[in-house]
Design an enzyme around this catalytic site. Structure first.
Site, PDB file in Angstrom:
ATOM      1  N   LYS A  91     -17.511 -14.394  -9.960  1.00 31.33           N
ATOM      2  CA  LYS A  91     -16.413 -15.054  -9.008  1.00 31.33           C
ATOM      3  C   LYS A  91     -16.305 -14.589  -7.778  1.00 31.33           C
ATOM      4  O   LYS A  91     -16.084 -13.090  -7.545  1.00 31.33           O
ATOM      5  CB  LYS A  91     -15.088 -14.803  -9.599  1.00 31.33           C
ATOM      6  CG  LYS A  91     -14.210 -15.869  -9.405  1.00 31.33           C
ATOM      7  CD  LYS A  91     -13.641 -16.329  -8.104  1.00 31.33           C
ATOM      8  CE  LYS A  91     -12.462 -15.195  -7.815  1.00 31.33           C
ATOM      9  NZ  LYS A  91     -12.501 -15.255  -6.052  1.00 31.33           N
ATOM     10  N   GLU A 139      -3.842   2.036   2.127  1.00 31.38           N
ATOM     11  CA  GLU A 139      -4.991   1.747   2.412  1.00 31.38           C
ATOM     12  C   GLU A 139      -4.741   0.450   3.621  1.00 31.38           C
ATOM     13  O   GLU A 139      -4.278  -0.499   3.349  1.00 31.38           O
ATOM     14  CB  GLU A 139      -5.764   1.006   1.442  1.00 31.38           C
ATOM     15  CG  GLU A 139      -7.104   0.622   1.660  1.00 31.38           C
ATOM     16  CD  GLU A 139      -7.991   0.187   0.614  1.00 31.38           C
ATOM     17  OE1 GLU A 139      -7.694  -0.524  -0.228  1.00 31.38           O
ATOM     18  OE2 GLU A 139      -9.195   0.744   0.286  1.00 31.38           O
ATOM     19  N   GLY A 172      -6.395  -4.908  -9.457  1.00 33.56           N
ATOM     20  CA  GLY A 172      -7.157  -4.138 -10.359  1.00 33.56           C
ATOM     21  C   GLY A 172      -5.944  -4.079 -11.604  1.00 33.56           C
ATOM     22  O   GLY A 172      -6.400  -4.139 -12.797  1.00 33.56           O
ATOM     23  N   CYS A 199     -14.103   0.398   1.176  1.00 31.90           N
ATOM     24  CA  CYS A 199     -13.229   1.150  -0.073  1.00 31.90           C
ATOM     25  C   CYS A 199     -13.131   2.555   0.241  1.00 31.90           C
ATOM     26  O   CYS A 199     -12.070   3.075  -0.001  1.00 31.90           O
ATOM     27  CB  CYS A 199     -13.660   0.706  -1.401  1.00 31.90           C
ATOM     28  SG  CYS A 199     -15.321   0.935  -1.894  1.00 31.90           S
ATOM     29  N   GLY A 249     -12.230  -4.310  -5.954  1.00 28.22           N
ATOM     30  CA  GLY A 249     -11.232  -5.110  -4.722  1.00 28.22           C
ATOM     31  C   GLY A 249      -9.779  -4.040  -4.729  1.00 28.22           C
ATOM     32  O   GLY A 249     -10.300  -3.030  -5.149  1.00 28.22           O
ATOM     33  N   SER A 250      -8.883  -4.774  -4.574  1.00 24.19           N
ATOM     34  CA  SER A 250      -7.701  -3.649  -4.457  1.00 24.19           C
ATOM     35  C   SER A 250      -7.055  -3.355  -5.664  1.00 24.19           C
ATOM     36  O   SER A 250      -7.281  -3.834  -6.775  1.00 24.19           O
ATOM     37  CB  SER A 250      -6.665  -4.929  -3.587  1.00 24.19           C
ATOM     38  OG  SER A 250      -6.077  -5.762  -4.740  1.00 24.19           O
ATOM     39  N   GLU A 304     -13.643  -0.683  -9.469  1.00 22.54           N
ATOM     40  CA  GLU A 304     -13.979   0.026  -8.067  1.00 22.54           C
ATOM     41  C   GLU A 304     -12.913  -0.434  -7.237  1.00 22.54           C
ATOM     42  O   GLU A 304     -12.927  -1.496  -6.698  1.00 22.54           O
ATOM     43  CB  GLU A 304     -15.570  -0.389  -7.890  1.00 22.54           C
ATOM     44  CG  GLU A 304     -16.109   0.721  -7.030  1.00 22.54           C
ATOM     45  CD  GLU A 304     -15.972   0.524  -5.555  1.00 22.54           C
ATOM     46  OE1 GLU A 304     -14.954   1.357  -5.349  1.00 22.54           O
ATOM     47  OE2 GLU A 304     -16.689  -0.032  -4.854  1.00 22.54           O
TER      48      GLU A 304
HETATM   49  P1  NAI Z   1      -8.224  -8.603  -3.794  1.00 16.40           P
HETATM   50  O1  NAI Z   1      -8.456  -7.461  -4.619  1.00 16.40           O
HETATM   51  O2  NAI Z   1      -6.982  -9.501  -3.973  1.00 16.40           O
HETATM   52  O3  NAI Z   1      -9.528  -9.566  -4.089  1.00 16.40           O
HETATM   53  C1  NAI Z   1     -10.666  -9.172  -4.713  1.00 16.40           C
HETATM   54  C2  NAI Z   1     -11.307 -10.073  -5.427  1.00 16.40           C
HETATM   55  O4  NAI Z   1     -10.323 -10.197  -6.601  1.00 16.40           O
HETATM   56  C3  NAI Z   1     -11.513 -11.703  -4.929  1.00 16.40           C
HETATM   57  O5  NAI Z   1     -12.469 -12.277  -5.307  1.00 16.40           O
HETATM   58  C4  NAI Z   1      -9.943 -12.191  -5.268  1.00 16.40           C
HETATM   59  O6  NAI Z   1     -10.280 -13.631  -5.522  1.00 16.40           O
HETATM   60  C5  NAI Z   1      -9.965 -11.885  -6.742  1.00 16.40           C
HETATM   61  N1  NAI Z   1      -8.721 -11.787  -7.282  1.00 16.40           N
HETATM   62  C6  NAI Z   1      -7.359 -11.731  -6.612  1.00 16.40           C
HETATM   63  N2  NAI Z   1      -6.310 -11.981  -7.289  1.00 16.40           N
HETATM   64  C7  NAI Z   1      -6.934 -11.983  -8.961  1.00 16.40           C
HETATM   65  C8  NAI Z   1      -6.286 -11.961  -9.920  1.00 16.40           C
HETATM   66  N3  NAI Z   1      -5.090 -12.009 -10.154  1.00 16.40           N
HETATM   67  N4  NAI Z   1      -7.188 -11.848 -10.970  1.00 16.40           N
HETATM   68  C9  NAI Z   1      -8.261 -11.828 -10.928  1.00 16.40           C
HETATM   69  N5  NAI Z   1      -9.021 -11.844  -9.562  1.00 16.40           N
HETATM   70  C10 NAI Z   1      -8.258 -11.862  -8.625  1.00 16.40           C
HETATM   71  O7  NAI Z   1      -8.366  -8.304  -2.146  1.00 16.40           O
HETATM   72  P2  NAI Z   1      -7.863  -9.205  -1.139  1.00 16.40           P
HETATM   73  O8  NAI Z   1      -6.792  -9.997  -1.435  1.00 16.40           O
HETATM   74  O9  NAI Z   1      -9.051  -9.639  -0.712  1.00 16.40           O
HETATM   75  O10 NAI Z   1      -7.510  -7.927   0.108  1.00 16.40           O
HETATM   76  C11 NAI Z   1      -6.150  -7.552  -0.100  1.00 16.40           C
HETATM   77  C12 NAI Z   1      -6.165  -6.157   0.340  1.00 16.40           C
HETATM   78  O11 NAI Z   1      -6.860  -5.369  -0.695  1.00 16.40           O
HETATM   79  C13 NAI Z   1      -7.102  -5.523   1.458  1.00 16.40           C
HETATM   80  O12 NAI Z   1      -6.294  -5.556   2.635  1.00 16.40           O
HETATM   81  C14 NAI Z   1      -7.433  -4.342   1.176  1.00 16.40           C
HETATM   82  O13 NAI Z   1      -6.514  -3.407   1.468  1.00 16.40           O
HETATM   83  C15 NAI Z   1      -7.754  -4.230  -0.314  1.00 16.40           C
HETATM   84  N6  NAI Z   1      -9.171  -4.493  -0.652  1.00 16.40           N
HETATM   85  C16 NAI Z   1      -9.890  -3.421  -1.201  1.00 16.40           C
HETATM   86  C17 NAI Z   1     -11.317  -3.574  -1.429  1.00 16.40           C
HETATM   87  C18 NAI Z   1     -11.653  -2.259  -1.778  1.00 16.40           C
HETATM   88  O14 NAI Z   1     -13.005  -2.304  -2.009  1.00 16.40           O
HETATM   89  N7  NAI Z   1     -11.305  -1.035  -1.885  1.00 16.40           N
HETATM   90  C19 NAI Z   1     -12.018  -4.801  -1.247  1.00 16.40           C
HETATM   91  C20 NAI Z   1     -11.193  -5.953  -0.786  1.00 16.40           C
HETATM   92  C21 NAI Z   1      -9.702  -5.706  -0.640  1.00 16.40           C
END
Ligand code: NAI
Ligand code: MG
Length: 498
Positions: free
Chosen positions: A191, A401, A249, A300, A244-245, A266
């Site tokens: 995804k 973060e 997670g 990250c 992701g976040s 991660e």
């Molecule tokens: P996110 O963690 O919500 O998104 C990452 C992935 O998870 C995307 O593919 C998203 O579609 C998917 N996702 C979202 N909600 C989900 C759910 N309920 N079930 C399964 N998959 C889901 O991160 P987002 O919304 O893009 O960014 C928000 C904040 O998260 C950022 O401002 C940043 O602080 C943090 N973030 C951290 C990352 C890292 O590598 N540490 C990467 C991306 C975001």
């Protein structure tokens, strides 16, 4: 599309027709709902591509295809055949690397100038996994049971892997999930993040060209709350590999409960980067600056809590700020750009919100601290590389973060004190130590609670070297042998031989 044309992508099919499709069972198909959504180029604010809005129905189709593929021709692939397949895929991605980097630049703004280090992390990683495909083995284990028993273990593919990736490194993230899955004989439903779908879709096409059988790699675009959540909860998915976040997670952990699927997570961090007064400052200044400013801070493991020893605090933070001011911020597709935009209007609001918060909390901005709006920058989501001085541990900009190019610089006086303060966070992903004292470097490396400690460097990575979190930065490792093990089940076999 003038940028695209001038930087070699031209009228890429993904910017016109194909991006409207999902890749399921070796076919490009419309989303079941028929819905699409618009993505934007964050460097210009312009509409970029129409993307298929996959949801739970499409996830279901893709998971069924991945399940069927597990017992199809893929099951008969010998390890050396999986190795050859991965090597072909690596070659294709190498050949098309500039195109893929250009797609990421358009999609989420990553400067294409970052491509060189990206090549090792992407192509090199695939070649490493190719090697792992022929290095998988169980063990024979001596037992103490009376009579004659032979006991050994087999390593079997864990099965259908749901891969959920973020937008901050779409090409790298997709490969770090697909690579170990192919090496171990698993199948994948990936995804993509809604903000950055183009390179994952192109990778699906290259997988097909490399000879990955139908159903082995499926790529779904769509929103996290629908497509992502459906994948995380799906009862026929054996493992979810998520980047992701930490908030998402936590939702994935809850969603996994239905079938107790395996997880690797991660997640993010608030990583400490610690500069001692005895450090080689000419190296530490750019090192500490790029530990945060690279990819506009959307990393990250960014070293966002910059602890600097008191005697050099003022000089060092000023030098980092000066370094930040000299960086060329601009369109990700421009090869001279060092720092691109933030990925979206939403992230721009979030990061500028933290910049305003830092000032309200009493931090002193030495550089940046605001959105950039000169000339063409006004159209995109640009912020200036920012250094806040006089930050204290309790401020929110020192705890949360931000995911933007924002350094919170904090003074310290001695090693024990800084270790305790560096560890006073729920996260534990990266960390940096800058010193010329070898003993100090070793002691710090052991006392920091984080998955990586970089000494006199930051963000060094290699396919063979594990990367991952302590504490709320998640569990599981990417890179190295352990990564591959996480895609395998261990089966024990007992044979009575008397
Ligand atoms: P996110 O963690 O919500 O998104 C990452 C992935 O998870 C995307 O593919 C998203 O579609 C998917 N996702 C979202 N909600 C989900 C759910 N309920 N079930 C399964 N998959 C889901 O991160 P987002 O919304 O893009 O960014 C928000 C904040 O998260 C950022 O401002 C940043 O602080 C943090 N973030 C951290 C990352 C890292 O590598 N540490 C990467 C991306 C975001
Ligand atoms: Mg989200």
């Amino acid at each position: 599309m003038t940028i695209a044309v001038s930087y070699g992508v031209g009228r890429h099919p993904f910017l016109t027709e194909q991006a409207k499709r999902l890749f399921i069972d070796g076919q490009w198909v419309e989303a079941a709902s028929g819905k699409t959504f618009q993505t934007f180029n964050p460097s210009t604010g312009e509409a970029l591509a129409m993307i298929a809005e996959g949801d739970g129905v499409d996830i279901d189709r893709a998971v069924s295809a991945a399940r069927r593929a597990l017992s199809g021709p893929w099951a008969k692939f010998k390890p050396f055949e999986r190795q050859n397949l991965l090597l072909r895929l690596a070659d294709l991605i190498d050949t098309h690397f500039d195109e893929l980097a250009a797609l990421d630049a358009l999609d989420m703004g990553a400067p294409i100038s970052r491509g060189r280090e990206g090549r090792l992390r992407v192509v090199g990683m695939l070649r490493y996994y190719a090697g792992q495909a022929t290095a998988l083995h169980g063990e024979t284990i001596e037992n103490s049971l009376p009579g004659q028993f032979f006991s050994f273990t087999l390593k079997e593919p864990i099965g259908v892997v749901g891969a959920i990736i973020p937008w901050n490194g779409p090409l790298k993230s997709a490969i770090w999930k697909i690579g170990p899955a192919l090496a171990t004989g698993c199948t994948v439903v990936l995804k993509a993040a809604e903000e950055a779908c183009l390179s994952p879709l192109r990778i699906a096409e290259l997988c097909q060209e490399a000879g990955v059988p139908p159903g082995v790699v499926n790529v779904i675009t769509g929103y996290g709350e629908t497509a992502g959540a459906a994948l995380a909860a799906h009862l026929d998915v054996d493992k979810v590999a998520f980047t992701g976040s930490h908030l998402t997670g936590q939702k994935i952990i809850q969603a996994s409960a239905g079938n107790l699927k395996r997880l690797s997570l991660e997640l993010g961090g608030k990583s400490p980067d610690i500069v001692f007064a005895d450090a080689d400052l000419d190296k530490a200044v750019p090192g500490a600056a790029m530990a945060v400013f690279a990819n506009s801070g959307q990393v990250c493991s960014a070293g966002t809590r910059l602890f600097v020893e008191q005697p050099i605090y003022e000089e060092f933070t000023q030098r980092v700020a000066t370094f930040g001011k000299a960086l060329r911020v601009g369109n990700g597709s421009d090869p001279t750009t060092q720092i691109g935009p933030l990925v979206s209007a939403e992230q721009l609001d979030r990061v500028t919100g933290y910049m305003a918060l830092g000032r309200r909390e009493g931090a002193r901005p030495l550089s940046g601290g605001e959105r950039l709006t000169q000339g063409d920058l006004a159209r995109g989501y640009f912020v200036a590389p920012t250094v806040f001085a006089d930050v204290t541990d309790g401020m929110r900009i020192a705890q949360e973060e931000i995911f933007g190019p924002v350094i919170s610089a904090i003074p310290f006086t001695d090693m024990d004190e800084v270790t305790q303060r560096a560890n006073a966070t729920p996260f534990g992903l990266g960390s940096g130590v800058w010193t010329r004292d070898v003993g100090k470097a070793h002691r710090m490396a052991r006392s920091i609670r984080a998955g990586s400690v970089w000494v006199n460097c930051y963000q060094a990575m290699d396919p063979a070297v594990p990367f991952g979190g302590y504490k709320m930065s998640g569990y599981g490792r990417e890179g190295g042998k352990q990564h591959v093990e996480e895609f395998l089940n261990v089966k024990t076999v007992w044979i009575r031989t008397d």
